[in-house]
Design a protein around this motif. Sequence first.
Motif, short mmCIF file in Angstrom:
data_model
loop_
_atom_site.label_atom_id
_atom_site.label_comp_id
_atom_site.label_asym_id
_atom_site.label_seq_id
_atom_site.Cartn_x
_atom_site.Cartn_y
_atom_site.Cartn_z
N LEU A 422 0.84 -1.19 0.00
CA LEU A 422 0.00 0.00 0.00
C LEU A 422 0.88 1.25 0.00
CD1 LEU A 422 -2.91 -0.98 2.39
CD2 LEU A 422 -2.84 -0.93 -0.09
N GLY A 423 1.98 1.15 0.73
CA GLY A 423 2.93 2.27 0.69
C GLY A 423 3.45 2.48 -0.72
N SER A 424 3.73 1.38 -1.41
CA SER A 424 4.19 1.52 -2.79
C SER A 424 3.14 2.21 -3.64
CB SER A 424 4.48 0.15 -3.40
OG SER A 424 5.41 -0.53 -2.61
N LEU A 425 1.90 1.88 -3.34
CA LEU A 425 0.82 2.50 -4.10
C LEU A 425 0.86 4.01 -3.91
CD1 LEU A 425 -1.77 2.48 -5.69
CD2 LEU A 425 -2.99 2.08 -3.58
N VAL A 426 0.97 4.42 -2.65
CA VAL A 426 1.02 5.86 -2.39
C VAL A 426 2.24 6.45 -3.09
CG1 VAL A 426 1.24 7.59 -0.61
CG2 VAL A 426 -0.20 5.62 -0.22
N SER A 427 3.32 5.68 -3.08
CA SER A 427 4.54 6.23 -3.68
C SER A 427 4.34 6.49 -5.17
CB SER A 427 5.72 5.31 -3.44
OG SER A 427 5.62 4.17 -4.26
N ALA A 428 3.48 5.71 -5.79
CA ALA A 428 3.19 5.99 -7.20
C ALA A 428 2.67 7.41 -7.34
CB ALA A 428 2.18 4.99 -7.75
N GLY A 429 1.99 7.87 -6.31
CA GLY A 429 1.41 9.20 -6.35
C GLY A 429 2.44 10.30 -6.37
N TYR A 430 3.68 10.03 -5.96
CA TYR A 430 4.67 11.10 -6.08
C TYR A 430 5.78 10.78 -7.08
CZ TYR A 430 6.98 8.45 -2.25
OH TYR A 430 7.53 7.48 -1.46
N TYR A 431 5.97 9.50 -7.40
CA TYR A 431 6.95 9.21 -8.46
C TYR A 431 6.39 9.57 -9.83
CZ TYR A 431 9.67 6.59 -5.01
OH TYR A 431 10.41 6.23 -3.92
N LEU A 432 5.12 9.23 -10.00
CA LEU A 432 4.55 9.45 -11.33
C LEU A 432 4.55 10.92 -11.75
CD1 LEU A 432 1.59 6.98 -11.68
CD2 LEU A 432 3.93 6.78 -12.45
N PRO A 433 4.19 11.85 -10.87
CA PRO A 433 4.20 13.24 -11.33
C PRO A 433 5.56 13.68 -11.84
CG PRO A 433 2.99 13.08 -9.30
CD PRO A 433 3.59 11.74 -9.54
N VAL A 434 6.61 13.11 -11.30
CA VAL A 434 7.94 13.47 -11.81
C VAL A 434 8.09 12.98 -13.24
CG1 VAL A 434 10.39 13.27 -11.42
CG2 VAL A 434 8.84 13.32 -9.48
N ILE A 435 7.74 11.71 -13.42
CA ILE A 435 7.82 11.16 -14.78
C ILE A 435 6.93 11.96 -15.71
CG2 ILE A 435 7.37 9.12 -16.15
CD1 ILE A 435 7.97 7.44 -13.74
N MET A 436 5.75 12.27 -15.18
CA MET A 436 4.80 13.03 -15.97
C MET A 436 5.37 14.39 -16.36
SD MET A 436 1.01 13.43 -14.58
CE MET A 436 0.24 11.90 -14.86
N ALA A 437 5.96 15.04 -15.39
CA ALA A 437 6.51 16.36 -15.69
C ALA A 437 7.61 16.25 -16.74
CB ALA A 437 7.08 16.99 -14.41
N MET A 438 8.41 15.22 -16.64
CA MET A 438 9.54 15.11 -17.56
C MET A 438 9.09 14.78 -18.97
SD MET A 438 12.52 13.18 -15.44
CE MET A 438 11.61 11.66 -15.36
N THR A 439 8.11 13.87 -19.07
CA THR A 439 7.79 13.35 -20.39
C THR A 439 6.52 13.92 -20.99
OG1 THR A 439 6.62 11.51 -19.39
CG2 THR A 439 8.92 11.16 -19.94
N MET A 440 5.57 14.26 -20.16
CA MET A 440 4.27 14.59 -20.73
C MET A 440 3.98 16.08 -20.78
SD MET A 440 2.08 11.60 -18.96
CE MET A 440 2.77 9.96 -18.84
N LYS A 441 4.75 16.86 -20.02
CA LYS A 441 4.47 18.28 -20.05
C LYS A 441 5.52 18.99 -20.91
CE LYS A 441 2.25 18.42 -15.54
NZ LYS A 441 2.40 18.82 -14.14
N ALA A 442 5.14 20.12 -21.40
CA ALA A 442 6.08 20.90 -22.20
C ALA A 442 6.84 21.84 -21.28
CB ALA A 442 5.33 21.69 -23.25
N SER A 443 8.09 22.11 -21.63
CA SER A 443 8.87 23.00 -20.77
C SER A 443 8.31 24.41 -20.90
CB SER A 443 10.33 22.97 -21.16
OG SER A 443 10.44 23.11 -22.54
N ARG A 444 8.46 25.16 -19.82
CA ARG A 444 7.81 26.47 -19.78
C ARG A 444 8.60 27.50 -20.58
NH1 ARG A 444 6.76 26.39 -13.62
NH2 ARG A 444 5.18 24.78 -13.49
#
Lengths: 498, 185, 519, 98, 662
Positions: A422-444
């Motif tokens: 369950l802790g790993s599950l929660v950790s997805a909640g903060y690891y993923l945004p990093v990946i998301m920021a790197m790959t899915m968002k455009a740089s400002r």
Amino acid sequence: MSPFDLMSPMGATMALLPELVLTGWSLLVLLVVAWRHETEQDSHLAGWLSFLGVLLAGATLGMLWLGGAAPLGPTHMIALDAYRFGAAALILLSTAATILLSLRYLDRQRLLAPEYYVLILLAAVGMMLLAGAADMIVLFLGLEVMSISVYVLAGFDRFRRSSAEAALKYFLIGAFASAFLLYGIALIFGATGQTNFTLIGQHLGSARLSLMAGLGLAFILIGLGFKVSAVPFHMWAPDVYDGAPTPVTGFMATGVKVAAFSALVRVLLEAFPAAAYLWQPVIAFLAIATIVVGNVVALTQQSLKRMLAYSSIAHAGYTLVAVWAGTTLGAGAVLFYLVTYTVTTLASFGILASTEHVGSRTILVDDLEGLFTVRPGAALAMAICLLSLLGFPGTFGFIGKWYLISAAVAQGQYILPVVLVLGSLVSAGYYLPVIMAMTMKASRTQDAHRQVTFSVAARATVAVAVAIILVFGVWPTGPLAVALDSAKSLGAATSGRR
Amino acid sequence: MTSFVFYVFAVIAVAAAVMCIVQRSPVAAAMWLVQTMFSLAAIYVLLGAYFISAIQVLVYAGAVMVLFLFVIMLLNLGHDARDLRGASAIAAGVVVVGLLAVELVGLWAYTPARIAREASAAAGPEAARAALMAGLTTQQETAARGVVGGIAAPLFQAYLVPFEITSVLLLVAIVGAVVLAKRKV
Amino acid sequence: MTAFLASIGYDRWILHVLLATPLIGMVVVIVSPPAWARVLALIVALFELVVSLGLWWAFDPSVPGMQFVTKVDWLPMWGVSYYVGLDGLTIFMVLLSTCMMPLLVWGSWHQIDFKRRGFYALLLALKTGMLGVFLAMDLFLFYCFWELLLIPMYFLIGIWGSSNKLYASEKFFIYTFSGSLLMLVAIISMVWIVGGATGTYSFSYDHLLAHRDLLGSAAPWLFTAFALAFAVKVPVFPFHTWLPDAHGEAPTAGSVDLAVILLKMGTYGFLRFAIPFFPAFALSRTVSALVVALAVTGIIYGALVSMVQPDLKRVVAYSSVSHLGFVMLGIWAGTVQSVQGSIMVMIAHGISTGALFFLVGMLYERRHTRLIADFGGLAKVAPLLATAFTITAFSSIGLPGLNGFIGEFLVLLGSFGRFPGATIVATSVVVFAAAYLLWAVQRVFFNPLVGPENEKVRDLNFREIAVIAPLIVAMVWMGLYPQPILRRTEAAAVRYVETVRPHVQPTAAAPVVTAEAHP
Amino acid sequence: MLLGPALGLSAILFTLGVAGVLIRRNAIVLFMCIELMLNAVNLAFVALAQVYGIGGYMMVFFVMTVAAAEAAVGLAIILAVFRHNQSIDLQNINLLHG
Amino acid sequence: MTSSMPAPGAVGLVWLAVALPLAGFLINGAIAMARPRAKWLVSLVGPGVLLGAFAVSLAILLQLRQAPPDAPYVVKLWSWLDVGDLKVDLAFQVDQLSAVMLLVVTGVGSLIHVFSVGYMRDDPGYARYFSYLNLFIVFMLVLVLGSSFPVLFIGWEGVGLCSYLLIGFWFGDKANADAGKKAFLANRVGDFGFLVAMFMIWHTVGSLEFSAVFARAPEVLTAGAATTITLFLLLGCVGKSAQIPLYVWLPDAMAGPTPVSALIHAATMVTAGVYLVSRASVLFALAPATSVLTAGIGAATALFAATIGLRQYDIKKVLAYSTISQLGYMFVGVGAGAYTAGVFHLVTHAFFKALLFLGAGSVIHAMHHAYHATHSHEDAQDMRNMGGLRRYLPVTYVLMFIATLAIAGIPPFAGFFSKDEILASAFARGREDPVWYFFYAMGLAAAFMTAFYMARVMAMTFLGENRTGEAERAKLHEAPWIMTGPLIVLGVLSAVGGAINLPPMFGGHELLEHWLDPVLAPALKLRPLVMPEGSTEYLLVGAAVLVGVVGLIAGIRATLARPMVPARQAPPDVGLARVIYRKFYVDEIYNALLVRPVVWLSDKVLWRIVDQTLVDGLAVTGGVRVTYLIGRLGSRLQNGQLGFYAVLFVVGVIWVLRTIMG
């Protein structure tokens, strides 16, 4: 290799060869530094020299390990078994990587004091002693050697207030915790008259612990729990990790933890094997609290470094799950998980260190937006590291978690594994945004991440780490076998438990 | 007689410690701490640890505390009203410390006999006796080779490894202190 | 054909080739120039398709167990092996997956106009994961593939999705991740419990299945953990809310893959693992009642909610909730008809819903909106598109003669004896299913043609016809002559039914109908 | 032998040290309280050495060394902080939080 | 029971009857997609395949007539569903009943196809139209030929599909698309019943093949089971045959082209329910209660629909309600166990109703062209705009007059015999249960109204003064021969169609009765047919004729008595007339009670509340949010104050001590 008589100076010297080599080498570096301490080149020289020292220490370690070094008679002061070698190798790995990642970082941050590397080496000596201690005295001294070095390293960035603050916080609360550990050692000494782990174990026998021994055990758990940053003894960790120079943070998050966990496992299995009924509940609650707090608080962090700090707390919690098992399998799982964790964490801090530049504010998760477009390699490596931390199949971290869960489940424990996942599950909640920021968002901004540069050394370090993550994530047989063999060497105390 | 003296010094030590933690002025606190250390040195004598008593005075009360005072002076730390935390923090501190004390209070009841009993219960009488013999041996050693000699031999034989480690420790401390102190912001 | 396949040792290498080719293709795509990406992906996909077609002949329908089995030690110290095989439950999932692959590439040809290499590489990686889930016979391997799928899909949604892609991708990931994590604990626990009792620590499916009785009192917990993982994937009401978002925001290829394969992994998990491992608990009266109630709720609920969706993709997404409810019902009913029906629904849903997503994607490419309200009267300007959509919609509705009917009919027919009330309620969805799809069809393709954008919509081009036509042919073929498929799945279905039969609770006969002489 | 009372005194001093850490804000004084705790532990070792002999004395030596080393580094750190903050009041040292 | 041998002769070619229209569908469909303007080919293929199918049907009929088989022929095409003990072949069953249906479908179908060539000539969707029509014939034939319930169901749903497509043929108008959807949905309600019935049959009888089911049913089915099964089957029939309460789709279905109304919504598809009851007569015979209900629904529908028909102005709407009403008669017939009478009325109704619709089509065609020529936007179907058309459409007028007489039950036209037989059988059942007398009375009343509204239609359309308008009047003209030709054929059939089952009373031999006997015998054995004796029979005939004649005269007189104005100038109806004109507000009631609540429930409750608020909002997002909140709290605790950290540390210390020492 014939067994060493640890009581004799010669035997002790041989047994401590890696540590001695490293100490000697650090003196050599210190000498060099005394003359050359002005320019970047001087700093690099010290760094590479230190790296060489680590390699040398590694070579002697390998010699001992592969030569099957074993003690003649009972162990004295320092353990001479595969578990120590495994932990020491891991510490050397962490040290080497930290050195390589520091080279350009120090330049960029204009921290041109080559003593840095001396301290790193001496800290590594302390870690190795802590991890290999077979006696409370060595444990305590090793811990202090390590701690004092790391206190200084944490405050090494003289340009930043936060670095000094981190050092102060770490130092004060660290000394505070050391006092508890020491008191525990005193009480255990009072209960048994011994400081040697094995002898303590023999003297405590399998009877109920006396008042003094119980208090001693409790204080030792607290002292080591502090070092592994178990909740509620973790409060220093986020601040210190945040304030320290990034490579040092990586070093703290890996080397210190490896050493402390190895010591914890060794103490619990060799000195207190029969008191499992007492320490298991404590470890269990520490594990749960650590997993929950580490993950949940990490969820709210904006700063990447701080997020990784909390995440490293959470990982300590995962590791405690295997410590709980108190078995050979558990010890193997701890060591193995530390390997996976160390490799991954070093790589991620390495990437983080490379994205920082002088005078910049803290790196926020949002600052990584669009990194993939500009620096695909770095983004990819970071993503792989994060997935490994998340415990995703195909990565080293997954195998590690699998091992941890197995260790607990083998003892019929299901709650801790469930909390772990369950802790790993929660950790997805903060690891993923990093990946998301790197790959899915455009740089400002147009020229975002242009300054992100990797030295060859850092690049190689990260690349090797990522390769390890992926290769061992699919084919972990080798490290698995090593970890299990090492754990088996922890020996007699664990007999009768799988 | 011994125990009376012990209790006198114990009371002084405790009182000085209390003063140390409640004194607002850092210098005064340091002086009270020195007082505690002196009392402890006296108690060490009562407990038969003459050499330890000596270095307690030399190293602790002498060297370490001087260093403290030096830094306090250097930083010119005065009498600061805010040096103590707020009332609620103090209350919380007192409560948790009280609870801690409750856990530790049982230690008062320890006697050598009890230790012997517990040791033999845990490890069997043989091992217990062997462990407890060590104390006697030490006394004999001390009597035979003098206060320092009784300590020196084990320090360079059985405790060689830790002793060497302390050298590394001191090296670290030196390097560390130098690194931290030599730089200007 | 069979002889030819035997002569080239087809059954020895086919599964490995199927698993490895997309991975190799992925690497090749990554290292090649971006412009080549789609061509290379298409080549890999077509190769995979051609190679996989041999399964049709090489597969022996009379064997109830695994075929093409390979077992190689992987992590011997843990009892983990590379153990793959294929049986009637999975052959069509594999074929569906390989057949869909070229269409996916072909269908994304122009839609994906940036980061092409990444897109096609992930698409290929996804393929390996999907095939692996169905082929893995070792639970460790299974779990690896099961989780591995998430990553490509996460990126597909997150990078190439539409407006709300970030939310959708993270929701998708965490939702499904949360389900499967407990399964991880359950898998490990099973191995240790069985290992502790037998002395053999092995993740092999056969080993665990053979010793399922040893699980004893842990079975309810283990089942729950497995069931949660699969229920989220299916998705069973009320674990379905990730689906509309994921479907809605994913690029066409992602939506299609989700619909065609990913959802089936959940039902497959129930068929292969959750129920055969713990039949006594899974089929106990309470659990059956709960699952069937949820399945039926999902069937009706999905249809009703689908009806009022403003977004065309979400209409289709909710319809999946409804369709997959049939599969759950059929699995739990545990009769040959219902299980065969479930498999048929899985295949048919893959084809028709896949086609619907393709078509919606084509609409989106033309109009850059998926809101039903923005369309109208398109049949006038794009008759082929309208025809294809209508046929597909009717297939999804379950018009007899098209593929959707076969599965639903068999499921309901087979379930009626076990759960008469639930079956009747489930049957009533024929009305709602027609309602939501026909209403959508009407508002998009019929009604007056208004708005200049709608008037300019062009009809299907050759490429798009090539994508849709095979699917429509498959719909008709499966609807009229499903026997070749049924024959191949029968042995496995019968085996499943026999596995669970001793645990099926006797139920009261239908309240109004008493079976007197059942031949 | 004054074992029990010595251990008790040690416990009291240790507890007082802890209390000092909890109620003080000045980094140096806080550090002094930690020194007090170490002294308390030393007392325990010395007391126990009556029973177990030389091992206790050895520990005291090492603890003193450690205390000295810590003092050196610790005070250097405090100096460094002072240079940044012009204060060693811990309440003002909370740049890092959250 | 099932002859698995390959069927001989023409019967073996029965697949051709299906394959020909299928080929037509494919060819026309391809043309519609590729070259929508290639009309000549469509005109050739569309009706051509039908004529071919008709030829096959005729051959089959002749073969059956020459060598009546003792068991139905089953022509297996391939195995469709073979799962466990469920075995369903895609097979056609050829027996006397299906042969009759085959002939009706292909025969009337051919005529309507031919008619359509003229009627749809100018439509841009010409090819699409014929492809749909061909496809309809395919499914209709599958329906009547299917040898098992599931195969029949293919046709059953397939015709519904075609009906949907053809009603919404002019989909550009929302009303048309709506009507198509409504038809499909109402049918689906029926299909639900059909499906459940199939499940029950399979679980009780263990088969879905007709021959097996009907052979075993009497042994294995309890009365309760039979009743339940037939009730669900009846639901299916009610949906397809537009009976109360599911009739509402049929009037709207008039949105389709008129030949479609003639073919699908009058002659063939809507009679599928009657066909199914006759086909499953064994089951219905086992369940007398269902039979009574069937007749009751039929009688009520007949009366109710006829009432509505009284006040409609749209010529097709009147005919639609008339169809519903006539289907009600058939239900009364089959409910009374007079399956032959039901099928007989089905056949005659196919003739005269097709004729009426096509005639109406001819009228509308003329009106439409007239208005089109003058660019007027008047309603070409509103009878108030017609009047006096006999002068302009003489052929149509004569033929429609024949049809009116037929439907009104005036001897010797076709409708008379079939309707009379139904009413007589219902009356005769009165001896078993007085409720049948009530049904009879309703039927009689409906017969009166039928005559009345048909007379009204004729009067408003063809008699009196023309109200089309000055300019338009000049453009009115008779339809081309390709349209009148089929009308003439149907006129002849409507006139003499009664001959196929002429009762002995009128010197006939009840040909149809004997013909169908092999199929219906098992059912009649279970529930024998009751017919009134001689004197009563004469009385009943007299009553029926009287009612018809009076109704016709009353209708014409009442209509012509009042002066009429074109629709545009007509005042809105008031009072009861308005209620009837608005069809008793049934559509509105359904909308308010069923459709809107379901949509509201789905939208506001299920989607917004359950899905978005409860599951997604409360459980999922809520869980995430709570986790975040806890995290923020933990983050707040991490306040940077070392003193606080130390306090927590010591708390931890105490906690560990308590755990270990406690």
